[in-house]
Scaffold this motif. Structure first.
Motif, PDB file in Angstrom:
ATOM      1  N   GLY A   1      12.790   1.459  -3.191  1.00 63.24           N
ATOM      2  CA  GLY A   1      12.320   2.114  -1.982  1.00 63.24           C
ATOM      3  C   GLY A   1      10.828   2.339  -2.116  1.00 63.24           C
ATOM      4  N   HIS A   2      10.047   1.746  -1.230  1.00 68.27           N
ATOM      5  CA  HIS A   2       8.583   1.848  -1.302  1.00 68.27           C
ATOM      6  C   HIS A   2       8.113   2.928  -0.333  1.00 68.27           C
ATOM      7  N   MET A   3       7.617   4.034  -0.875  1.00 74.04           N
ATOM      8  CA  MET A   3       7.174   5.148  -0.027  1.00 74.04           C
ATOM      9  C   MET A   3       5.717   5.009   0.347  1.00 74.04           C
ATOM     10  N   MET A   4       5.431   5.343   1.598  1.00 72.94           N
ATOM     11  CA  MET A   4       4.051   5.348   2.091  1.00 72.94           C
ATOM     12  C   MET A   4       3.781   6.672   2.790  1.00 72.94           C
ATOM     13  N   LEU A   5       2.663   7.246   2.489  1.00 71.68           N
ATOM     14  CA  LEU A   5       2.163   8.402   3.229  1.00 71.68           C
ATOM     15  C   LEU A   5       0.990   7.902   4.042  1.00 71.68           C
ATOM     16  N   ILE A   6       1.177   7.825   5.351  1.00 70.20           N
ATOM     17  CA  ILE A   6       0.173   7.246   6.227  1.00 70.20           C
ATOM     18  C   ILE A   6      -0.933   8.266   6.458  1.00 70.20           C
ATOM     19  N   GLN A   7      -2.177   7.845   6.234  1.00 72.56           N
ATOM     20  CA  GLN A   7      -3.346   8.713   6.313  1.00 72.56           C
ATOM     21  C   GLN A   7      -3.921   8.736   7.724  1.00 72.56           C
TER      22      GLN A   7
ATOM     23  N   SER B   1      -4.279   0.695  10.851  1.00 72.64           N
ATOM     24  CA  SER B   1      -4.628  -0.481  10.057  1.00 72.64           C
ATOM     25  C   SER B   1      -3.475  -1.479  10.006  1.00 72.64           C
ATOM     26  N   THR B   2      -3.803  -2.697   9.622  1.00 75.09           N
ATOM     27  CA  THR B   2      -2.794  -3.730   9.386  1.00 75.09           C
ATOM     28  C   THR B   2      -2.586  -3.822   7.885  1.00 75.09           C
ATOM     29  N   ILE B   3      -1.337  -3.768   7.462  1.00 74.41           N
ATOM     30  CA  ILE B   3      -1.021  -3.754   6.036  1.00 74.41           C
ATOM     31  C   ILE B   3      -0.066  -4.898   5.710  1.00 74.41           C
ATOM     32  N   GLY B   4      -0.048  -5.289   4.441  1.00 71.36           N
ATOM     33  CA  GLY B   4       0.823  -6.370   4.004  1.00 71.36           C
ATOM     34  C   GLY B   4       1.678  -5.951   2.824  1.00 71.36           C
ATOM     35  N   PHE B   5       2.829  -6.590   2.689  1.00 71.88           N
ATOM     36  CA  PHE B   5       3.765  -6.323   1.604  1.00 71.88           C
ATOM     37  C   PHE B   5       4.218  -7.644   1.011  1.00 71.88           C
ATOM     38  N   THR B   6       4.482  -7.648  -0.273  1.00 74.57           N
ATOM     39  CA  THR B   6       5.059  -8.802  -0.943  1.00 74.57           C
ATOM     40  C   THR B   6       6.307  -8.356  -1.681  1.00 74.57           C
ATOM     41  N   PHE B   7       7.223  -9.282  -1.874  1.00 71.82           N
ATOM     42  CA  PHE B   7       8.388  -8.978  -2.696  1.00 71.82           C
ATOM     43  C   PHE B   7       8.747 -10.187  -3.540  1.00 71.82           C
ATOM     44  N   SER B   8       9.410  -9.916  -4.660  1.00 70.87           N
ATOM     45  CA  SER B   8       9.814 -10.962  -5.598  1.00 70.87           C
ATOM     46  C   SER B   8      11.152 -10.582  -6.219  1.00 70.87           C
ATOM     47  N   GLN B   9      11.722 -11.497  -6.979  1.00 72.45           N
ATOM     48  CA  GLN B   9      12.997 -11.306  -7.681  1.00 72.45           C
ATOM     49  C   GLN B   9      14.166 -11.162  -6.710  1.00 72.45           C
ATOM     50  N   ALA B  10      14.011 -11.698  -5.500  1.00 73.90           N
ATOM     51  CA  ALA B  10      15.108 -11.715  -4.523  1.00 73.90           C
ATOM     52  C   ALA B  10      15.915 -12.992  -4.728  1.00 73.90           C
ATOM     53  N   PRO B  11      17.127 -13.042  -4.199  1.00 72.69           N
ATOM     54  CA  PRO B  11      17.879 -14.301  -4.259  1.00 72.69           C
ATOM     55  C   PRO B  11      17.106 -15.406  -3.527  1.00 72.69           C
ATOM     56  N   ALA B  12      17.122 -16.609  -4.065  1.00 73.95           N
ATOM     57  CA  ALA B  12      16.379 -17.728  -3.497  1.00 73.95           C
ATOM     58  C   ALA B  12      16.997 -18.212  -2.184  1.00 73.95           C
ATOM     59  N   THR B  13      16.133 -18.597  -1.260  1.00 75.54           N
ATOM     60  CA  THR B  13      16.508 -19.174   0.045  1.00 75.54           C
ATOM     61  C   THR B  13      17.661 -18.423   0.715  1.00 75.54           C
TER      62      THR B  13
ATOM     63  N   GLU C   1       0.821  -1.208   0.000  1.00 71.59           N
ATOM     64  CA  GLU C   1       0.000   0.000   0.000  1.00 71.59           C
ATOM     65  C   GLU C   1       0.858   1.262   0.000  1.00 71.59           C
ATOM     66  N   THR C   2       0.335   2.296  -0.641  1.00 73.34           N
ATOM     67  CA  THR C   2       1.024   3.582  -0.717  1.00 73.34           C
ATOM     68  C   THR C   2       0.415   4.607   0.234  1.00 73.34           C
ATOM     69  N   PHE C   3      -0.896   4.525   0.463  1.00 72.72           N
ATOM     70  CA  PHE C   3      -1.596   5.468   1.338  1.00 72.72           C
ATOM     71  C   PHE C   3      -2.407   4.719   2.389  1.00 72.72           C
ATOM     72  N   PRO C   4      -1.751   3.960   3.268  1.00 74.74           N
ATOM     73  CA  PRO C   4      -2.498   3.189   4.271  1.00 74.74           C
ATOM     74  C   PRO C   4      -3.047   4.092   5.373  1.00 74.74           C
TER      75      PRO C   4
END
Length: 135
Positions: A129-135, A42-54, A35-38
């Protein structure tokens, strides 16, 4: 100083610095999404991909952005970063984590970043860098 040569360009120092940063690993090669404007509280979740495995990962945040240089790697978070989550990436280089935002966080600008360190070479890989502006 050696870096600027007292007003003159110091080519040897500049090349050495560029080479050491290049050896520090890949910047922004992990894709972090959330989320960008949570809403505060609240409870928020993030996912990531394309990282080195294990590989161990670290999710960090800071208020304000850009400026942490650590082990020859330039990160998006600043030196006041805090650890939010850590664990191991999946066999496919993915992961997720969550957080509950305190009610008093309303109005804050926060940047999150995921980093993974190669256990053999020690080189760091990081996310956008994932920016969030908390509302």
């Amino acid at each position: 100083s050696d870096w600027y040569g007292y007003g003159r360009a110091n080519a040897a120092a500049a090349v050495a610095e560029a080479a050491s940063r290049a050896a520090g690993g890949a910047s922004n090669s992990i894709y972090l999404n959330g989320e960008t404007f949570p809403s505060a509280g609240s409870t928020i979740g993030f996912t990531f991909s394309q990282a080195p495995a294990t590989t161990p990962y670290y999710a960090v945040w800071s208020m304000g952005t850009f400026g942490l240089s650590y082990q020859n790697h330039l990160f998006d978070v600043n030196s006041g970063y805090q650890l939010l989550s850590n664990g191991n990436t999946s066999a496919t280089g993915t992961g997720n984590f969550g957080a509950t935002l305190p009610p008093a966080a309303a109005g804050l600008l926060v940047i999150l970043e995921v980093a993974a360190q190669d256990p053999v070479t020690g080189a760091w890989t990081d996310s956008n860098g994932h920016m969030m502006l908390i509302q």
